[in-house]
Design a protein around this motif. Structure first.
Motif, short mmCIF file in Angstrom:
data_model
loop_
_atom_site.label_atom_id
_atom_site.label_comp_id
_atom_site.label_asym_id
_atom_site.label_seq_id
_atom_site.Cartn_x
_atom_site.Cartn_y
_atom_site.Cartn_z
N ARG A 171 0.84 -1.21 0.00
CA ARG A 171 0.00 0.00 0.00
C ARG A 171 0.87 1.26 0.00
O ARG A 171 0.62 2.20 -0.75
CB ARG A 171 -0.91 -0.01 1.22
CG ARG A 171 -1.85 1.18 1.30
CD ARG A 171 -2.81 1.05 2.46
NE ARG A 171 -3.70 2.21 2.54
CZ ARG A 171 -4.65 2.36 3.45
NH1 ARG A 171 -4.84 1.40 4.36
NH2 ARG A 171 -5.40 3.43 3.46
N ARG A 197 2.80 1.51 -3.46
CA ARG A 197 1.89 1.92 -4.53
C ARG A 197 1.57 3.42 -4.43
O ARG A 197 1.58 4.13 -5.44
CB ARG A 197 0.59 1.11 -4.47
CG ARG A 197 0.70 -0.30 -5.02
CD ARG A 197 -0.62 -1.03 -4.85
NE ARG A 197 -0.61 -2.33 -5.49
CZ ARG A 197 -0.90 -2.56 -6.77
NH1 ARG A 197 -1.25 -1.53 -7.53
NH2 ARG A 197 -0.86 -3.77 -7.28
N ARG A 198 1.30 3.88 -3.22
CA ARG A 198 0.97 5.29 -3.03
C ARG A 198 2.16 6.16 -3.41
O ARG A 198 2.01 7.20 -4.08
CB ARG A 198 0.58 5.54 -1.58
CG ARG A 198 0.30 6.99 -1.26
CD ARG A 198 -0.05 7.17 0.21
NE ARG A 198 -0.19 8.58 0.56
CZ ARG A 198 -0.43 9.01 1.77
NH1 ARG A 198 -0.54 8.15 2.78
NH2 ARG A 198 -0.54 10.31 2.01
N LEU A 237 4.79 5.42 -5.43
CA LEU A 237 5.11 5.35 -6.86
C LEU A 237 4.09 6.09 -7.71
O LEU A 237 4.43 6.66 -8.75
CB LEU A 237 5.19 3.89 -7.29
CG LEU A 237 6.33 3.06 -6.69
CD1 LEU A 237 6.25 1.62 -7.17
CD2 LEU A 237 7.69 3.67 -7.03
N SER A 238 2.85 6.12 -7.27
CA SER A 238 1.80 6.79 -8.05
C SER A 238 2.03 8.29 -8.15
O SER A 238 1.58 8.93 -9.11
CB SER A 238 0.43 6.53 -7.41
OG SER A 238 0.10 5.16 -7.48
N ARG A 245 7.29 5.77 -14.71
CA ARG A 245 6.27 4.89 -15.28
C ARG A 245 6.58 3.49 -14.75
O ARG A 245 7.56 2.87 -15.17
CB ARG A 245 6.31 4.93 -16.81
CG ARG A 245 5.17 4.14 -17.44
CD ARG A 245 5.23 4.20 -18.95
NE ARG A 245 4.18 3.41 -19.56
CZ ARG A 245 4.24 2.88 -20.77
NH1 ARG A 245 5.32 3.06 -21.50
NH2 ARG A 245 3.24 2.18 -21.24
N ARG A 260 5.60 -0.28 -14.34
CA ARG A 260 4.77 -1.34 -14.91
C ARG A 260 4.82 -2.54 -13.98
O ARG A 260 5.86 -3.17 -13.80
CB ARG A 260 5.27 -1.71 -16.30
CG ARG A 260 5.14 -0.56 -17.29
CD ARG A 260 5.34 -0.97 -18.73
NE ARG A 260 6.71 -1.39 -19.01
CZ ARG A 260 7.38 -1.04 -20.12
NH1 ARG A 260 6.81 -0.25 -21.03
NH2 ARG A 260 8.61 -1.48 -20.32
N GLU A 284 -0.80 -3.61 -15.11
CA GLU A 284 -1.03 -2.39 -14.35
C GLU A 284 0.16 -1.44 -14.47
O GLU A 284 1.31 -1.88 -14.47
CB GLU A 284 -1.25 -2.74 -12.87
CG GLU A 284 -1.67 -1.57 -12.00
CD GLU A 284 -1.93 -2.00 -10.57
OE1 GLU A 284 -2.31 -1.13 -9.78
OE2 GLU A 284 -1.74 -3.19 -10.25
N THR A 285 -0.14 -0.15 -14.56
CA THR A 285 0.90 0.87 -14.64
C THR A 285 0.60 1.98 -13.63
O THR A 285 -0.54 2.43 -13.51
CB THR A 285 0.98 1.47 -16.05
OG1 THR A 285 1.27 0.43 -16.99
CG2 THR A 285 2.09 2.52 -16.13
N LEU A 286 1.65 2.41 -12.92
CA LEU A 286 1.55 3.49 -11.94
C LEU A 286 2.48 4.63 -12.32
O LEU A 286 3.38 4.45 -13.15
CB LEU A 286 1.92 2.99 -10.54
CG LEU A 286 1.17 1.80 -9.96
CD1 LEU A 286 1.79 1.40 -8.62
CD2 LEU A 286 -0.30 2.13 -9.79
N GLY A 287 2.29 5.78 -11.69
CA GLY A 287 3.22 6.88 -11.87
C GLY A 287 2.73 7.96 -12.79
O GLY A 287 1.72 7.81 -13.49
#
Length: 398
Positions: free
Chosen positions: A17, A20-21, A23-24, A29, A31, A36-39
């Motif tokens: 959690r 993810r927070r 990196l978002s 970018r 992957r 799923e892709t974050l950033g």
């Protein structure tokens, strides 16, 4: 390294959690697998095995992040770019409430890595006694393993040796090393600074804890024709005696440890003649980050430099002022030069991968060292780290 560490589902879920927070909100970018892709966009970080990635971070925090790279669970075409983004946000990646609870969740430095005289020998051997042949594969012909000082950027590999000599000469100039100078060098390396000082007519006493480095340094000093002017001892700095007109030490204070910084500077004070000069080259970090992390066990300490800790400028000023007659009289930072030095080393190390393997170092070791060099380069590119040359003299009123 392929074996996954033990980690509770709760710790792993919490780590996922938080990561993810974090990196978002970064200019990356990321992957996660193929779905799923974050950033916010930027250098690409490919997490090939998300479950293993989060589990390692859950078990070991940032140590787990580095171990996951070593295991091949994530990669990046622009590794330095990814790590530079992370380094730039190092102070805020973990939420403030968890930062305050750092003492509860962060691993402590092992007692075995304390930089006692015995512990220092083992810590130095872990890194510097790996293999002289390994270091020769990626360093330049001077075998200088510290930041060079370039004339301009981007730096060219063909100019690295000259840039290393420029760095050494500036230190020797600051210490006013010349004919007849009684010079103490703490941290011999492979002998290049001692050779250059002897070439100026100085009489050099240089000490090291690395048997491998001492052996090759003695050979190089003899080949240069200066064995009558240079003494190389396998000796802890705490056991040096005598009086010296000048003391020079290049990126050795990082191996002293915060516990022993006062003793280190008190010994320099004792060894320096009244009108002497000390020239130090030191990697530094921001004071608040040093205070926050000085008791934390890090990936670098676990795999690269056991017992190592970077000082801050403030810590050096405070200790010398409170405990010694030494005062910092000059300071020059040149962090971008270290970023370029590390880039040249890293590129050469990667080019020499088959030769590194032929020396007996496996793929995990090669990924470890690639990560170490890229991680360090990112620290300087982001400005999180600096390297400084410091001039210290004795306060005449004491």
């Amino acid at each position: 390294m392929a074996r996954l560490p033990r980690a509770s589902w709760l710790r792993t879920a919490l780590a996922e959690r938080i990561v993810r927070r974090a990196l978002s909100g970064l200019e990356l970018r990321v992957r996660l697998g193929t779905t799923e892709t974050l950033g916010l966009g930027g250098p690409v970080l490919d997490v090939h095995e998300p479950k293993a990635f989060f589990r390692r971070i859950g078990a070991g925090g940032l140590i787990g992040f580095g171990e996951s790279y070593m295991a091949g669970e994530w990669s990046a075409t622009d590794l330095v770019g990814v790590l530079t983004v992370l380094a730039d946000r190092a102070a805020s990646l973990i939420p403030a409430p968890l930062q305050k609870l750092r003492a509860l969740w962060a691993r402590k430095q092992p007692a075995a890595q304390r930089n006692t005289p015995e512990g220092s020998r083992e810590n130095i051997r872990h890194h510097y006694d790996l293999s002289n042949d390994l270091f020769a594969l990626f360093l330049d012909e001077t075998l200088s393993y510290s930041s060079a000082l370039f004339r301009g950027f981007p730096a060219d590999r063909s100019l690295l040796a000259a840039a290393q000599h420029r760095k050494i000469d500036r230190l020797l100039d600051e210490a006013r090393v010349g004919p007849g100078t009684r010079l103490l060098e703490i941290g011999t390396g492979w002998g290049e600074l001692a050779v250059r000082a002897a070439g100026r007519g100085a009489r050099v006493h240089t000490v090291t804890l690395s048997q491998e480095q001492r052996q090759l340094a003695v050979e190089r000093i003899r080949d240069a024709g200066f064995e009558d002017r240079v003494t190389v001892e396998l000796l802890d700095y705490r056991r040096v005696v005598g009086e010296y007109d000048a003391v020079v030490s290049v990126e050795m204070i990082e191996a002293v440890g915060a516990e022993f910084w006062p003793e280190y500077f008190m010994i320099l004070d004792r060894l320096l003649a009244p009108d002497g000069r000390i020239a130090l080259q030191a990697i530094t970090m921001p004071h608040e980050r040093m205070l926050a992390s000085k008791n934390t066990f890090t990936w670098i300490q676990k795999y690269v430099f056991p017992g190592g800790l970077l000082p801050s400028s403030e810590a050096i000023e405070q200790i010398t002022t409170e405990r010694t007659a030494l005062r910092v009289r000059g300071r020059e930072g040149f962090g971008p030069h270290y970023a370029e030095t590390l880039r040249l080393w890293r590129e050469r190390f990667e080019e020499q991968a088959p030769e590194v393997g032929a020396l007996g170092f496996d793929q995990t070791f090669r990924r470890l060292w690639t990560f170490y060099l890229a991680y360090s380069e990112a620290g300087f590119r982001s400005g999180y780290l600096d390297v400084q040359q410091l001039l210290l003299t004795k306060e005449t009123s004491r």
